[in-house]
Design a protein around this motif. Sequence first.
Motif, short mmCIF file in Angstrom:
data_model
loop_
_atom_site.label_atom_id
_atom_site.label_comp_id
_atom_site.label_asym_id
_atom_site.label_seq_id
_atom_site.Cartn_x
_atom_site.Cartn_y
_atom_site.Cartn_z
N GLN A 161 7.77 8.43 0.08
CA GLN A 161 8.63 7.36 -0.39
C GLN A 161 7.94 6.00 -0.28
O GLN A 161 8.02 5.18 -1.19
N GLU A 162 7.25 5.79 0.84
CA GLU A 162 6.52 4.53 1.00
C GLU A 162 5.41 4.41 -0.02
O GLU A 162 5.17 3.34 -0.58
N SER A 163 4.72 5.52 -0.28
CA SER A 163 3.64 5.52 -1.26
C SER A 163 4.18 5.22 -2.65
O SER A 163 3.61 4.41 -3.39
N ALA A 164 5.27 5.85 -3.00
CA ALA A 164 5.88 5.61 -4.31
C ALA A 164 6.36 4.16 -4.42
O ALA A 164 6.20 3.52 -5.46
N ILE A 224 -3.97 -7.52 -5.45
CA ILE A 224 -3.64 -6.19 -5.99
C ILE A 224 -4.76 -5.20 -5.68
O ILE A 224 -4.51 -4.07 -5.26
N GLU A 225 -6.00 -5.62 -5.86
CA GLU A 225 -7.14 -4.75 -5.55
C GLU A 225 -7.15 -4.38 -4.06
O GLU A 225 -7.42 -3.23 -3.70
N LEU A 226 -6.86 -5.34 -3.20
CA LEU A 226 -6.82 -5.08 -1.76
C LEU A 226 -5.73 -4.07 -1.43
O LEU A 226 -5.96 -3.13 -0.66
N LEU A 227 -4.56 -4.23 -2.02
CA LEU A 227 -3.47 -3.28 -1.79
C LEU A 227 -3.86 -1.87 -2.25
O LEU A 227 -3.58 -0.89 -1.57
N GLN A 228 -4.51 -1.79 -3.39
CA GLN A 228 -4.94 -0.48 -3.89
C GLN A 228 -5.99 0.15 -2.98
O GLN A 228 -5.96 1.36 -2.75
N GLN A 229 -6.91 -0.65 -2.48
CA GLN A 229 -7.93 -0.12 -1.58
C GLN A 229 -7.32 0.38 -0.28
O GLN A 229 -7.73 1.41 0.24
N PRO A 239 -7.12 5.25 0.67
CA PRO A 239 -7.50 6.18 1.73
C PRO A 239 -6.33 7.04 2.22
O PRO A 239 -6.49 8.23 2.45
N SER A 240 -5.14 6.45 2.35
CA SER A 240 -4.00 7.24 2.81
C SER A 240 -3.58 8.25 1.75
O SER A 240 -3.15 9.35 2.06
N GLN A 241 -3.73 7.90 0.49
CA GLN A 241 -3.42 8.80 -0.60
C GLN A 241 -4.39 9.97 -0.63
O GLN A 241 -4.00 11.11 -0.80
N LYS A 242 -5.69 9.70 -0.42
CA LYS A 242 -6.69 10.76 -0.41
C LYS A 242 -6.47 11.73 0.73
O LYS A 242 -6.58 12.94 0.57
N SER A 243 -6.16 11.21 1.92
CA SER A 243 -5.99 12.08 3.07
C SER A 243 -4.79 13.00 2.90
O SER A 243 -4.78 14.12 3.39
N ARG A 244 -3.76 12.56 2.17
CA ARG A 244 -2.60 13.42 1.94
C ARG A 244 -2.87 14.47 0.88
O ARG A 244 -2.29 15.53 0.90
#
Length: 101
Positions: A34-37, A80-85, A89-94
Motif C-alpha cells: 500500500q505504501e509503495s502504491a 522526483i528522481e530522488l524519490l524514485q531512487q 531498492p525497496s521495490q527490487k528487494s520485494r
Amino acid sequence: LAAQDQFPSSAKAPAASAAAPSCRCSDRENTQQQESAGLERAIAGLRARLTMLRNDAGIVSDPQIRDALQVDAEMWSSLIELLQQQHAPSQKSRNQPPAGP
C-alpha cells in the motif's frame, strides 16, 4: 457478546497465537504494498504537475518569470528522481525471491 459466549477464551488463544506470525508477515507485506502504491501515485502526480510547470514556463513572456519557473521545474525534477531512487531498492528487494541453499 454472544460470540464470546459461544467460544471459551481458552479455545481462542491457540488459534490466535498460531496464526499471529503469518498474519504479521502478511500485514507487513500488505502495508508495504500500500505504501509503495501510494508513493507511485504521488510520483505520478508530481510528474503531471512538473509537466504543467514546464508548459507554463514555455508560454510566459517575462524572461525572469520563465527562468524562475524553469529553475522550479528542475528542482522538482531532482526531487522526483530522488524519490524514485529511494523507492527502487525497496521495490527490487520485494520482487526478488529469497536466497536459498
